[in-house]
Design a protein around this motif. Structure first.
Motif, PDB file in Angstrom:
ATOM      1  N   LEU A 288       0.843  -1.200   0.000  1.00 40.17           N
ATOM      2  CA  LEU A 288       0.000   0.000   0.000  1.00 40.17           C
ATOM      3  C   LEU A 288       0.884   1.257   0.000  1.00 40.17           C
ATOM      4  N   ARG A 289       1.978   1.193   0.731  1.00 36.96           N
ATOM      5  CA  ARG A 289       2.904   2.335   0.774  1.00 36.96           C
ATOM      6  C   ARG A 289       3.451   2.613  -0.618  1.00 36.96           C
ATOM      7  N   ARG A 290       3.838   1.539  -1.322  1.00 36.77           N
ATOM      8  CA  ARG A 290       4.408   1.711  -2.656  1.00 36.77           C
ATOM      9  C   ARG A 290       3.365   2.266  -3.620  1.00 36.77           C
ATOM     10  N   LYS A 291       2.101   1.887  -3.379  1.00 41.13           N
ATOM     11  CA  LYS A 291       1.023   2.382  -4.241  1.00 41.13           C
ATOM     12  C   LYS A 291       0.607   3.800  -3.864  1.00 41.13           C
ATOM     13  N   GLY A 292       1.184   4.290  -2.764  1.00 40.97           N
ATOM     14  CA  GLY A 292       0.863   5.656  -2.346  1.00 40.97           C
ATOM     15  C   GLY A 292      -0.396   5.767  -1.531  1.00 40.97           C
TER      16      GLY A 292
END
Lengths: 420, 359, 219
Positions: A288-292
């Motif tokens: 989720l972090r990588r997806k923003g």
């Protein structure tokens, strides 16, 4: 039916395989594994040398599966494994081993020592040489559903409270959800904030999830005590619920050995691959972090260090996500010297935290000195981790040493600073 | 010919100075104190020719050739001439009964004083019938001649250690002199053939001091056999530098590098070739470019091949394939048993329940 | 039996026999160990660069972070004596000749003075490691007869080889024979003692690397 020496030996005969044969053939008694084991470094007792803890398994291997060993046994040169020996080894195999696997990383000939400890426990359990505490936890998990004897109504109550606190719905037994969320008893009882944090994050990410009323418990005392039959019984509940609810993923909680049980041992216990994917909560959060999606409204300012739980990081393979996530939320993250797969165990994994004899507790407290030094040399007042068992053990140790260090769960920390 | 040795030498044109120099050299070669040279000269000059009986057994006459042929004008040859050689089949003019009479006369006249030189090994197979002289076996002759001898010199590797006749499979049952004669002083002068100066050195010592020189545990004069060829080899520095000839015509061979890899047995051969050399000091095997065969060592013929380096096995991996096969069979057999045991254990697995955890 | 006969036996029938037992033992033990097999891991694998059996085979030759400081004697002593043994066995001219006769392969050797120095260093390292085994509580506690025995049979070939070259104590012929005999002893016991690690360590590292690589952990 009761545990006997013969059953124990039988169990060991079943589990001995080529890696074990190769490992025992390679050991040169260099003793380097002792330097990797916190029970040895903190006590200086040579009996806590990891490879020595495997002596019963080595003897059975040698005497059952090598020609020379069989000859030695025939002429009386090899000492057989008996109840007295296993009794003496119980402390070495359970109290002073958390199956953290740090020894497996340093062995110069490449012996995966913890792999063998896991197998030796099968024989220890079948021969009746297990600590009362772990046996009771196993009993409660099999009979009631969780190591703390927690039943669904109590869980439902906690979930309801979480719904009230967050204003978000926590679906129960809802088929077709993206994620089946597993919890650990310790989280339900001691850290319900974790559940609230998850609800917030799922909502934010727009993912659906559900909790199963007959498979909410992720922990698996069966793999800690070392009885694959019982571990299978426990893991089957989750597999059946997940496949019945037809979820795509099963989310393993912030609990070390729960992840080991469902992600890595699970398919091998039931003898077939799962029809769903097992994901650790930190893997999901990192994605989720990588997806923003995981945007922070503010950051945590105090300097802090990370405690990497062994079964999730070193033995579970979730290597990079924790540091990426902590850097997302903390301004003053201080990496420790022995970090990630090199981290030192809290001292209570692998079921050890369930052993409540005086000696075992004193030993755990002593072993914790290695963590204490890590905290002190980093000069921080905050430590973050992501394993409910580590948290309990560390809190107890803080208490013992009267340290006022704050201990936080990573998911909660993230949820606390999550953009509304 | 009777009379002191010096008279004979003078008659043959050897000056007293030359003779003294020779004795000094001989003494130093045998590691005797410097004064021994003069003592030796005096003793030798005054010595009367001792009676010598030379018995040839299973041999090739190479030892005799080595002693007598190569250095006609040298002192070694002359001293050799100076002894009263009362019996030597190859050299003596007499033959048949005449020769046998000479032998018996010498044995009788010099009983207990003559020196017995033997070359060749003694066959014991089929009661010694492999080698007979005048209808009598070698072992018989040896026992008779040894009984009256003051000392015995076993000349050459055959007499000293059995030599080539004793090489596998030793069809004649050949043995060394020392295997038969146990009650007389014996000096072994091994070599195939032995170095002439060793022979004269032993004789000179015997004549000078009245006893045999110091011997090692193989009854060899330590003065000549105390060190190995390798110890004294002029190519030794190349060995230490790791410079080896690898074939007989490569760069290393042309540069005179060490012949170890070409099978030189110098490191295990005790002899004086490297210091005395051969043919009047002209050269010696290693100097001519060939490794030492180790001919003065016991059983040199069966020591694993002349052209194989000492560090090489005689027959590498002779049993390798067979061993691997046997190992594989053993391993597979054990594994079949192991796997059966494991499968049996797994098949008879009883599901562990909670009740099974209690003792 | 005199010195040369002993040497002849040692480099003839003795070596054949020792090599035979060595080959037999290695093949037998390898099958005994690896034919036990292992179960396929049914959990879906996690892939990560740097995590594989081969990676671990190579990586474990170096001390893990921090360990060199914790156990300098084990690591430095271990390195010196293992590398020393390799140099002596593989780069001493007479040994190369032996290998050539066995395999047909050959390469240039090092000057014997250098090998001499390496042999001395190797023996010093082995002695230091022996003292460490006696002094360090963990090592002393773990040590069995097999550990002392393995040390002796590894030390003897180096010692006798060095003494043969240096002409110490005994005549060269006898010392060379003893050297070859000590190597034969080493060959004969290798498959049946902890010295077998020389072969199985590759299997052990590979298994360890493979099992952990399945979980995406480079070990």
């Amino acid at each position: 039916m009761s545990a006997t020496l013969e059953k124990g030996l039988h169990a060991l005969r079943e589990v001995i395989d080529a890696p074990i044969a190769s490992y025992f053939s390679s050991c040169v008694h260099c003793g380097l594994c002792a330097d990797a084991c916190l029970f040895h470094t903190e006590t200086g007792d040579p009996r806590y040398t990891p490879i020595y803890k495997l002596e019963p398994l080595r003897r059975v291997y040698e005497q059952e599966y090598t020609v020379l060993g069989r000859v030695k046994k025939l002429v009386g040169l090899a000492k057989p494994v008996d109840d007295a020996m296993l009794d003496a080894w119980q402390e070495l195999v359970y109290d002073s081993c958390t199956m953290c696997g740090r020894c497996s990383l340093v062995c110069p000939v490449g012996n995966d020592i913890v792999y063998m400890v896991r197998k030796l426990r099968e024989g220890m359990a079948a021969s009746g040489h297990t600590p009362d505490g772990i046996r009771s936890a196993t009993r409660r998990t099999v009979e009631i559903g969780g190591p703390m004897g927690l039943k669904w109504p109590a869980v439902a109550n906690v979930l309801r409270k979480a719904e009230e606190a967050t204003g978000l719905k926590i679906p129960v037994d809802q088929p077709g959800a993206d994620y089946l969320v597993l919890l650990s008893s310790m989280e339900i009882v001691n850290y319900p904030e974790y559940i609230e944090a998850l609800a917030k994050i799922f909502h934010k990410a727009g993912l659906t999830f559900t909790v199963s009323s007959d498979a909410f418990e992720a922990t698996n005392a069966g793999i800690q005590i070392g009885v694959s039959d019982l571990a299978r019984t426990i893991v089957t509940r989750i597999v059946e619920a997940a496949e019945r609810l037809q979820v795509k993923h099963v989310l393993s909680p912030e609990c070390g050995h729960a992840y080991m049980a469902i992600r890595w041992e699970g398919p091998n216990l039931i003898g077939r691959p799962f029809r769903f994917e097992v994901v650790h909560v930190l893997e999901l959060l990192d994605e989720l972090r990588r997806k923003g999606v995981l945007k922070m409204k503010d950051t945590f300012k105090d300097p802090l260090i990370l405690h990497d739980p062994c079964q999730i990081v070193r033995r579970g393979g979730v290597l990079d996500a924790p540091e990426q996530l902590i850097r997302q939320v903390a301004d003053n993250y201080i990496p420790v010297v022995d970090q990630q797969k090199w981290n030192w165990c809290c001292g209570g994994g692998g079921g050890a935290s369930a052993i409540h004899t005086e000696e075992a507790e004193a030993l755990r407290a002593k072993a914790f000195q290695v963590k204490k030094r890590q905290i002190e040399s980093a000069g921080v007042d905050t430590m973050v981790t992501f394993c409910a068992n580590c948290r309990i053990v560390i809190e107890e140790a803080f208490d013992h040493y009267q340290m006022d260090t704050k201990l936080l769960g990573l998911t909660e920390l993230l949820a606390e600073h999550l953009e509304d | 010919m009777q009379g002191p040795l010096i008279d004979t030498l003078v008659r043959q044109g050897v000056s007293r100075r030359t003779f003294l120099k020779y004795c000094a050299t001989l003494a130093s070669m045998m590691a005797l104190p410097p004064t021994a040279g003069r003592a030796m000269a005096e003793a030798l000059a005054a010595a009367r020719r001792p009676s010598v009986i030379w018995l040839p057994f299973q041999e090739c006459t190479g030892c005799t050739e080595s002693m007598t042929r190569s250095h006609s004008p040298t002192l070694e040859g002359m001293i050799f001439d100076m002894v009263s050689l009362d019996y030597h089949e190859t050299l003596m003019a007499a033959a048949g009964h005449q020769a046998e009479d000479a032998l018996h006369a010498a044995m009788k006249d010099n009983a207990g004083k003559y020196l017995l030189i033997v070359d060749g090994s003694v066959p014991l197979g089929i009661d010694g019938a492999y080698s007979c002289i005048a209808g009598r076996t070698n072992v018989d002759l040896l026992k008779e001649a040894a009984a009256g001898a003051a000392a015995i010199v076993a000349m050459g590797s055959c007499a000293a250690f059995g030599g080539i006749p004793k090489a596998k499979p030793n069809p004649t049952g050949a043995v060394a002199i020392s295997d038969i004669v146990k009650d007389k002083p014996i000096v072994n002068v091994p070599g195939c053939p032995p170095i002439p100066v060793v022979m004269t050195g032993v004789l000179a010592h015997y004549l000078t001091f009245g006893r045999l020189p110091d011997l090692d545990d193989k009854l060899r004069p330590t003065a000549f056999y105390g060190e190995t060829i390798h110890d004294r080899c002029y190519r030794r520095p190349f060995y230490d530098q790791g410079k080896f000839a690898r074939t007989f015509d490569d760069e290393g061979a042309r540069r005179g590098w060490c012949l170890f890899e070409l099978g030189c047995k110098g490191p295990v051969t005790h002899n004086a070739c490297a210091t005395t050399k051969w043919n009047g000091g002209t050269s010696w095997p290693v100097e001519s470019g060939h490794g030492c065969l180790g001919c003065s060592e016991p059983d040199f013929w069966d020591a694993g091949g002349f052209y194989k380096a000492l560090s090489m096995p005689a027959d590498p991996l002779k049993m390798g394939t067979a061993a691997a096969a046997v190992g594989a069979v053993a391993g597979v057999a054990v594994s079949v048993a192991n796997r059966a045991k494991k499968h049996r254990a797994q098949a008879s697995h009883e599901t562990t329940t909670l009740a099974d955890l209690e003792k | 039996m005199d010195d040369l006969q002993l040497l002849t036996w040692a480099r003839g029938p003795g070596l054949d026999l020792a090599l035979g037992i060595f080959v037999l033992g290695v093949v037998w033990r390898l099958i005994e160990v690896y034919a036990l097999g292992r179960k396929r891991d049914l959990a879906p694998a996690r892939h990560r660069t740097g995590a594989s059996g081969l990676h671990t085979v190579l990586r474990r030759s170096m001390p893990p972070p921090g360990m060199l400081k914790t156990s300098p004697v084990s690591y430095i002593g271990g390195f010196v004596f293992h590398i020393g043994l390799a140099i002596i066995v593989l780069l001493f001219a007479p040994h190369i000749l032996l290998i050539k006769s066995l395999t047909g392969l050959s390469w240039p050797g090092l000057p014997s003075q250098f090998i001499d120095m390496v042999a001395v260093l190797t023996m010093i390292a082995m002695l230091v490691i022996l003292v460490d085994r006696i002094n360090k509580p963990v090592k002393r506690f773990l040590s069995t007869f097999g550990d002392w025995f393995a040390w002796v049979v590894t030390f003897l070939p180096v010692l006798t080889g060095w003494m043969a070259v240096q002409h110490l104590l005994l005549p060269y012929t006898l010392m060379l024979a003893l050297h070859i005999l000590s190597v034969e002893l080493l060959l004969v016991v290798l498959p049946f003692t902890k010295l077998f690690h020389a072969i199985t360590l590759f299997g052990s590292r590979w298994y360890s690397g493979k099992i952990n690589a399945h979980k995406g952990v480079p070990v």
